[in-house]
Scaffold this motif. Structure first.
Motif, mmCIF file in Angstrom:
data_model
loop_
_atom_site.group_PDB
_atom_site.id
_atom_site.type_symbol
_atom_site.label_atom_id
_atom_site.label_comp_id
_atom_site.label_asym_id
_atom_site.label_seq_id
_atom_site.Cartn_x
_atom_site.Cartn_y
_atom_site.Cartn_z
ATOM 1 N N ILE A 86 -13.120 -8.451 1.036
ATOM 2 C CA ILE A 86 -12.644 -9.824 0.384
ATOM 3 C C ILE A 86 -12.402 -10.772 1.652
ATOM 4 C CG2 ILE A 86 -11.271 -11.627 -0.274
ATOM 5 C CD1 ILE A 86 -10.511 -9.284 -3.178
ATOM 6 N N GLU A 87 -13.523 -11.606 2.386
ATOM 7 C CA GLU A 87 -12.837 -12.685 3.112
ATOM 8 C C GLU A 87 -13.161 -14.225 3.021
ATOM 9 O OE1 GLU A 87 -15.927 -11.192 6.434
ATOM 10 O OE2 GLU A 87 -16.919 -10.682 5.172
ATOM 11 N N ARG A 88 -12.883 -14.445 4.202
ATOM 12 C CA ARG A 88 -12.341 -15.923 4.172
ATOM 13 C C ARG A 88 -13.451 -16.415 5.595
ATOM 14 N NH1 ARG A 88 -7.508 -18.850 4.667
ATOM 15 N NH2 ARG A 88 -8.524 -20.542 5.460
ATOM 16 N N ALA A 89 -13.402 -18.354 5.324
ATOM 17 C CA ALA A 89 -14.131 -18.694 6.649
ATOM 18 C C ALA A 89 -13.420 -20.169 5.965
ATOM 19 C CB ALA A 89 -15.357 -18.282 6.612
ATOM 20 N N ARG A 90 -13.738 -21.523 7.412
ATOM 21 C CA ARG A 90 -14.062 -22.182 6.444
ATOM 22 C C ARG A 90 -15.194 -23.055 5.991
ATOM 23 N NH1 ARG A 90 -9.626 -24.869 8.180
ATOM 24 N NH2 ARG A 90 -10.973 -27.131 8.769
ATOM 25 N N ARG A 137 -14.308 -17.425 10.285
ATOM 26 C CA ARG A 137 -13.677 -16.265 9.624
ATOM 27 C C ARG A 137 -13.530 -14.816 9.892
ATOM 28 N NH1 ARG A 137 -19.858 -13.231 8.366
ATOM 29 N NH2 ARG A 137 -19.082 -11.725 6.743
ATOM 30 N N ARG A 138 -12.755 -14.167 8.781
ATOM 31 C CA ARG A 138 -11.890 -13.302 9.397
ATOM 32 C C ARG A 138 -12.034 -12.461 7.287
ATOM 33 N NH1 ARG A 138 -6.096 -13.661 7.464
ATOM 34 N NH2 ARG A 138 -5.622 -16.026 6.850
ATOM 35 N N VAL A 139 -11.901 -11.464 7.795
ATOM 36 C CA VAL A 139 -11.426 -10.571 6.417
ATOM 37 C C VAL A 139 -10.217 -10.586 5.981
ATOM 38 C CG1 VAL A 139 -11.786 -7.951 5.484
ATOM 39 C CG2 VAL A 139 -13.379 -9.191 7.193
ATOM 40 N N LEU A 140 -9.882 -10.777 4.396
ATOM 41 C CA LEU A 140 -8.363 -10.562 3.981
ATOM 42 C C LEU A 140 -8.328 -9.207 3.525
ATOM 43 C CD1 LEU A 140 -8.592 -13.707 1.823
ATOM 44 C CD2 LEU A 140 -7.282 -13.577 4.217
ATOM 45 N N PHE A 141 -8.847 -8.915 2.742
ATOM 46 C CA PHE A 141 -8.908 -6.943 2.367
ATOM 47 C C PHE A 141 -10.045 -6.375 2.405
ATOM 48 C CE2 PHE A 141 -6.250 -10.430 -0.649
ATOM 49 C CZ PHE A 141 -5.478 -10.145 0.057
ATOM 50 N N ASP A 142 -9.880 -4.577 2.624
ATOM 51 C CA ASP A 142 -11.419 -4.101 2.728
ATOM 52 C C ASP A 142 -10.726 -2.565 2.639
ATOM 53 O OD1 ASP A 142 -9.884 -3.059 5.186
ATOM 54 O OD2 ASP A 142 -11.091 -3.490 6.053
ATOM 55 N N THR A 143 -9.822 -2.581 1.378
ATOM 56 C CA THR A 143 -9.036 -1.716 0.816
ATOM 57 C C THR A 143 -8.710 -1.607 -0.407
ATOM 58 O OG1 THR A 143 -7.172 -2.023 1.562
ATOM 59 C CG2 THR A 143 -8.098 -0.787 3.421
ATOM 60 N N GLU A 144 -8.666 -0.407 -1.368
ATOM 61 C CA GLU A 144 -8.094 -0.290 -2.747
ATOM 62 C C GLU A 144 -9.458 -0.908 -3.579
ATOM 63 O OE1 GLU A 144 -4.135 -0.770 -2.982
ATOM 64 O OE2 GLU A 144 -3.767 0.973 -1.456
ATOM 65 N N LEU A 145 -10.418 -1.589 -3.152
ATOM 66 C CA LEU A 145 -11.725 -2.461 -3.541
ATOM 67 C C LEU A 145 -12.507 -1.658 -4.069
ATOM 68 C CD1 LEU A 145 -11.215 -5.577 -1.449
ATOM 69 C CD2 LEU A 145 -10.740 -5.317 -3.500
ATOM 70 N N VAL A 146 -13.564 -1.122 -5.094
ATOM 71 C CA VAL A 146 -14.341 -0.316 -5.317
ATOM 72 C C VAL A 146 -15.735 -1.472 -5.713
ATOM 73 C CG1 VAL A 146 -15.561 0.829 -6.996
ATOM 74 C CG2 VAL A 146 -12.569 1.480 -6.128
ATOM 75 N N ASN A 147 -15.224 -2.440 -6.733
ATOM 76 C CA ASN A 147 -16.324 -3.466 -7.447
ATOM 77 C C ASN A 147 -16.217 -4.317 -7.272
ATOM 78 O OD1 ASN A 147 -18.812 -1.565 -7.310
ATOM 79 N ND2 ASN A 147 -17.970 -0.486 -9.113
ATOM 80 N N PRO A 148 -15.504 -5.171 -6.674
ATOM 81 C CA PRO A 148 -14.897 -7.238 -6.118
ATOM 82 C C PRO A 148 -16.412 -7.734 -6.924
ATOM 83 C CG PRO A 148 -15.307 -6.343 -4.051
ATOM 84 C CD PRO A 148 -15.430 -4.920 -4.217
ATOM 85 N N ARG A 149 -15.996 -8.606 -7.591
ATOM 86 C CA ARG A 149 -16.899 -9.570 -8.046
ATOM 87 C C ARG A 149 -16.466 -10.914 -7.874
ATOM 88 N NH1 ARG A 149 -21.256 -7.802 -13.158
ATOM 89 N NH2 ARG A 149 -21.758 -6.836 -10.728
ATOM 90 N N ALA A 150 -15.758 -11.375 -9.061
ATOM 91 C CA ALA A 150 -14.980 -12.912 -9.739
ATOM 92 C C ALA A 150 -13.866 -13.386 -8.523
ATOM 93 C CB ALA A 150 -15.075 -13.314 -10.555
ATOM 94 N N ILE A 151 -13.718 -14.391 -7.862
ATOM 95 C CA ILE A 151 -12.616 -15.290 -7.481
ATOM 96 C C ILE A 151 -12.738 -16.203 -7.497
ATOM 97 C CG2 ILE A 151 -14.311 -15.709 -4.835
ATOM 98 C CD1 ILE A 151 -12.478 -14.235 -3.371
ATOM 99 N N ALA A 152 -11.069 -16.932 -7.804
ATOM 100 C CA ALA A 152 -11.095 -18.090 -8.124
ATOM 101 C C ALA A 152 -9.861 -18.470 -7.039
ATOM 102 C CB ALA A 152 -11.003 -18.111 -9.024
#
Length: 1111
Positions: free
Chosen positions: A925-929, A935-950
């Motif tokens: 899961i990443e974020r950017a302007r 741009r930077r990575v918020l999370f890259d652990t304990e994720l298998v199939n991330p899909r929707a985001i709000a």
């Protein structure tokens, strides 16, 4: 045959070939000694290396009736001297140099070995070698079988090889085809393809060959490299060739696949099963598998299996486990199944279930790779499986399995447990499996594989989807081995089964009798047979070494004591019989829990611990539109528009008899906090606008947009703003460009800076000059320089007047349709973004159209920036994130073009000017302007199939789903990545869609696994089901009192009422294909307050609510 290397003798090798040929009555041994094949003719005894002693080799037959191999029984000697041994290559007893034939077995009496030249014959000199031509030689060897018939061995020679035939005839008919008795005969011969022997028209009927040898039949890379995959290289070995996949590919060389890529497998499944006592048949139902090669994940779906059989097959993870072994992640030095078998093999699997001992047989045959590297497979299932009731689920835990390898077969066996679960009850059952996988390996490259490898499956999952009639398996495995362990731990000890292995130091151990055994440790107590068990009625006692266990018969369930069996219908559920401690059903709900008291949870609209729930006053948080009144009700609330307004209370507009102008609407609902728009008597914007709080003043155009460069500071003279007539033209392209550059230059350009020159009509003047440099050039009507007209200082070129363009705005692209005003939905459909307007909350299907065509893309995630009127989307085909303004003539712009694998969900924070996205390929899961920077990575652990985001911009919270089939969940954190926690991880399956409603402050999701549409408050409280009968939702958005979601079963947009949960409308595009993301476009942005202290994550000059600072 090798001779060991000594001080005086280099390593040498003897090469020969032996063949056994037989028919119904006789057996022959045929030996071929190639020229130069014998490199040593003797060897030294092991005990005589210090003396000059070498014993000659011997060639012959032994009866093998002696226990000492050095003192054989009676044997037939062929050669035992150096001269006789050297003669083997040049001589023959069959007329062919180096070929020796012996009669070694018969259905009748055969006292000793008979050579090919006749009974008792000795080796004879061979004829000189023949020239390589199309002619051949037929040689006859004769054997007389006492009292039966005359048997003749016929050897046919040609330039292509040698064929052996057996002919049996009574009496004197003993000759070979076309040969005189006892003589050789030469015949015209062609190739021996397929083992046949060419005959003349007068020859006797053809004889089937028993043995065929071709000196030129050795396969070499020069002639047969086409058997290898295009992604493989060919290697010649002493006996033939082998294919090996190139670097970055894997397989058996005949079929190679790219490493780390996604693969697909298609097939058909047929079966004849007895489920319990009910026969079930199915024919050619579809099987599809999806392989993620980068981490060894395999997903299998079998569609169309009748429900009773499908549920009964849930424990049979080996159905999908084959693909887990085929495509397991490889540890260094080890190879998965596909690297060994390629795409052509047969698996035979036998499974026995306990305690009923039902048995089922499965055969899976792989038939090669298709044009798109799709592996094709046929599966047949036959036998008996235990019945599993409809309301039960099956769980299979992680497991390890040993595979044994030979040159053309792989075998394994295992005993595996599985758990049946229904509500708070569960039962553990088991089955034993045995499997073998046969394939055509390459016999020429020896020692490539370890004889034993271990498959480790970290996650396993089985599910039956009754709605889709799909049986699904998923697992993640890796292939490798383990370091040496104590024999007590890996089962290689020699203790009796009735003894306990006690580890010692290193690999040492001792054996001791275990509890439950008596005597000398070779017998054990059979609690079941001797009546010592405590199993109750309706149970089966299963004895185990040193113990026993009770398992219940069909229709019964094991009680908590592990011994008694009770009928399934008698299992008490406090949530069902009303004995739970929860608040009344209109305030709370009861959740069953295994082995204990149920959990209590307050319904949405109430707060408490589930046992005591009180009403929440939602009106205290002002959820309604500013022109509406809020009414609190038990467990809920309602919004009603004030008199003179129309709407649902969440959005209110002035009555149809007196519609508000944009200026009047902005005066009631300000875009800029603290500024009420100034309107004239007609409701139009006054040219001069001033902020009552700050004292800033500026000029606006007819649409209320600020004119750049007109803003004045507080206390200074307000700008002079014209009084444009309603028919006054908008700024031209030249004027807009000029104004933009003036702003860029700070209002006063330097002498060396270029500013476009426009005429009174707003057109570019034909002659353009660069500041005070003196350089000038001619331009066309669009302001583009005309090549060849640029002049030196002091001599401006003559320029013809240009014709004004027909419109001041650039024409829209032919594949773009500008959206209308008001609220509308945008949805992603493969290579396009669709536009679907709303009338209130009703879908205006007749006005739907394509907003943007994006050829070659697959648009998945989509969201909207209300401040810049810009739509953003993810593209999994192009691996990019792009955006486009909704203004006419706008072009798409890529903002993220690298470091993406499978970007799916996307969320835009219009307050922070940031975007967030999920990548299910990289599990990040990443974020950017919004422009792609920072741009930077918020999370890259304990994720298998991330899909929707709000995102909730006001509170600064982020939410996302992970449809990991083994452990699906919904998580939350702040937009900066802090305070990550799991929000929902129970009673969910495939949470595809997620939306946050800023008005009700509810987080809601659509689940393609449970088929539920559910909502909860951001803290996880107040969870409730809105609709429990969705088809296959993908994405969802909330607007007013409705949800709108895309559906893969209907391939459309579906509307669901929030209060009743009922389906109210649907839109099915004319072009039917899967719809992905969906978002709503409002005619306004949520307001806010300017922060009172600096925040590094906020942009200067932007407006936010005070709550933003808390995130």
């Amino acid at each position: 045959m090798r001779r060991m290397e000594g001080a005086e003798h280099p390593r040498s090798l003897n090469t020969f070939q032996a063949v056994i040929a037989y028919d119904e009555e006789d057996t022959y041994a045929i030996f071929l000694y190639p020229e130069g094949g014998l490199q040593f003719l003797g060897t030294r005894p092991k005990e005589s290396y210090n003396v000059q002693l070498e014993l000659p080799a011997r060639v012959g037959f032994s009866r093998g009736d002696s226990d000492d191999g050095r003192r054989e029984g009676l044997f037939y000697s062929v050669a035992s001297t150096e001269q006789a041994l050297r003669h083997l290559e040049r001589g023959s007893n069959a007329g062919v140099p180096g070929v020796w034939v012996f009669h070694v077995g018969s259905s009748g009496p055969l006292e000793h070995v008979e050579p090919g030249g006749g009974e008792g014959a000795s080796p004879v000199a061979a004829a000189p070698p023949w020239r390589k031509s199309s002619r051949g030689r037929l040689v006859a060897g004769r054997f007389l079988k006492k009292g039966v018939s005359l048997l003749r061995v016929c050897l046919f020679l040609s330039a292509n090889g040698l064929a052996l035939l057996l002919r049996r005839a009574p009496g004197a008919q003993t000759g070979c085809p076309g040969a005189a008795r006892g003589r050789s005969c030469v015949r015209q011969a062609g190739s021996l393809g397929g083992g046949s022997v060419p005959m003349s028209p007068n020859s006797p009927p053809r004889l089937s060959p028993v043995f065929t040898y071709s000196a030129g039949s050795k396969e070499t890379c020069a002639r047969h490299h086409g058997r290898c995959s295009p992604h493989a290289f060919c290697t010649d070995y002493a006996t033939g060739l082998c294919c090996h996949c190139q670097a970055s590919y894997y397989g058996n060389g005949r079929q190679c696949l790219p490493e780390g890529a996604v693969h697909r497998l298609n097939g058909k499944v047929s079966g004849s099963l007895e489920v319990g006592r009910m026969p079930v048949r199915f024919q050619d139902v579809d099987l599809h598998a999806y392989i993620v090669g980068s981490d060894g994940r395999a997903y299998t779906a079998i569609s169309g299996v009748p429900a009773p059989a499908a549920r009964a097959l849930l424990p049979l993870l080996p159905l999908g486990g084959l693909f887990g072994w085929l495509f397991a992640l490889e540890e260094p030095g080890y190879e998965n199944g596909f690297s060994i078998t390629g795409a052509e093999f047969t698996q035979n699997l036998e499974v026995t279930f306990y305690p009923g001992e039902e048995q089922v047989h499965i055969t899976q045959t792989a038939e090669g790779l298709g044009p798109d590297n799709y592996l094709s497979l046929k599966t047949h299932i036959q036998g008996q499986v235990p019945f599993i009731p409809e309301n039960f689920t099956v769980h299979v835990g992680p497991y390890k399995e040993l595979y044994h390898y030979s040159s053309s077969a792989v075998t394994s066996s295992a005993h595996r447990d599985y758990v049946l679960t229904s509500g708070a009850a569960n039962q553990t059952l088991s089955y034993r499996l045995r499997q073998n996988i046969t394939f055509s390996g390459c016999p020429h490259a020896r020692g490539r594989l370890p004889p034993l490898q271990r498959l480790s499956v970290a996650r396993a999952f089985a599910l039956y989807d009754g709605q889709e009639q799909a049986l699904r398996y998923a697992l993640a495995g890796r292939i490798g081995s383990t370091p040496p362990v104590n024999p007590c731990h890996d089962g290689t000890h020699t203790c009796e089964a009735t003894a306990r292995c006690q580890p010692g130091t290193g690999l040492g151990y001792t054996c001791e009798c275990a509890d439950g055994y008596r005597g000398d440790g070779r017998g054990y107590v059979d609690e079941c047979g001797e009546g010592l068990s405590q199993c109750g009625p309706f149970s089966v006692c299963l004895n185990a070494p040193g113990s026993y266990r009770c398992e219940c018969r069909s229709g019964y369930w094991l009680a908590e004591d592990g011994h008694a069996c009770v009928p399934l219908a008698l299992l008490a559920d406090p949530c069902e019989d009303g004995s739970h401690p929860c608040a009344p059903g209109d305030r709370a709900r009861c959740l069953p829990r295994a082995g204990g008291l149920p959990a209590c949870e307050c319904l949405p609209g109430y707060t408490g611990d589930g046992r005591d729930c009180t009403d929440v006053d939602e009106c205290a948080e002002n959820p309604c539109h500013p022109a509406a009144a809020c009414y609190n009700t038990p467990g809920s609330f309602s919004c009603r528009c004030q008199p003179g307004y129309e709407g649902d209370g969440f959005q209110c507009t002035h009555g149809s008899t007196q519609r508000l102008t944009p200026c009047e609407h902005e005066r009631l609902y300000p875009r800029v906090p603290g500024h009420a728009a100034q309107c004239d008597e007609r409701g139009e914007y006054r040219p001069l606008q001033c902020h009552g709080g700050t004292g800033h003043c500026w000029c606006v155009d007819a649409a209320g947009q600020e004119i750049a460069g007109t803003r004045t500071a507080p206390g200074s003279t307000p700008p002079r703003c014209g009084n444009p007539e309603p028919t006054e033209r908008p700024p031209s392209m030249c004027e807009r460009w000029r104004q933009s550059l003036l702003e860029h230059y700070g209002g006063s350009p330097r002498g060396d800076q270029y500013v476009p020159q426009c005429d009174a009509g707003g057109h570019f003047t034909p002659l353009q000059c660069h500041g005070d440099s003196g350089y000038c050039w001619c331009v066309d009507e669009s302001g583009r320089e005309i090549q060849g007209t640029r002049s030196e200082p002091g001599s401006p070129p003559p320029c013809l007047p240009s014709v004004a363009p027909p419109s001041v705005r650039p024409s829209p692209r032919p594949d773009v349709s500008p959206p209308g005003t008001g609220t509308f939905l945008l949805y992603a459909q493969g290579q396009q973004i669709g536009y679907l307007p709303l009338n209130g909350t009703r879908l205006q299907k007749e006005e739907a159209k394509t907003l943007l065509s994006l050829h070659g893309s697959i648009v998945v995630g989509i969201d909207y920036d209300c401040r810049e009127r810009t739509v953003y989307w993810t593209d999994v085909a192009g691996r990019t994130i792009s955006r486009a303004s909704l203004e006419p003539g706008a072009e798409p712009e890529t903002v993220i073009s690298s470091g993406l694998l499978s970007p799916e969900g996307l969320a835009v924070d219009h307050l922070r000017r940031a975007m967030f996205w999920t990548d299910s390929g990289l599990d990040k899961i990443e974020r950017a302007r919004l422009d792609g920077s920072e741009r930077r990575v918020l999370f890259d652990t304990e994720l298998v199939n991330p899909r929707a985001i709000a995102v909730d911009p006001v509170r600064g919270n982020l939410y996302w789903t992970d449809w990991n089939r083994e452990a699906p969940k919904i998580e939350t954190a702040t937009v900066n990545g802090a305070n990550r926690r799991v929000l929902v991880n129970k009673d969910i399956g495939l949470p595809n869609g997620l939306t946050f409603d800023p008005f009700s402050k509810l987080l809601c999701w659509a689940d393609a696994g449970t088929k539920n549409l559910e909502c909860t408050f951001p803290d996880g409280a107040g969870r409730r089901i809105i609709q429990n009968n969705l088809n296959y939702p993908f994405s969802i958005i909330s607007y007013a009192d409705h949800f709108y979601h895309t559906d893969w079963r209907r391939d459309g947009v579906i509307a669901v009422n929030k209060e009743t949960g009922s389906f109210t409308d649907e839109y099915l595009p004319e072009h039917r294909s899967h719809l992905y993301g969906i978002t709503a476009v409002y005619p306004y942005c949520p307001g806010g307050k300017t922060p009172t202290k600096p925040n590094p994550f906020l942009l200067p000059g932007s407006c936010y609510t005070a709550d933003v600072l808390k995130g």
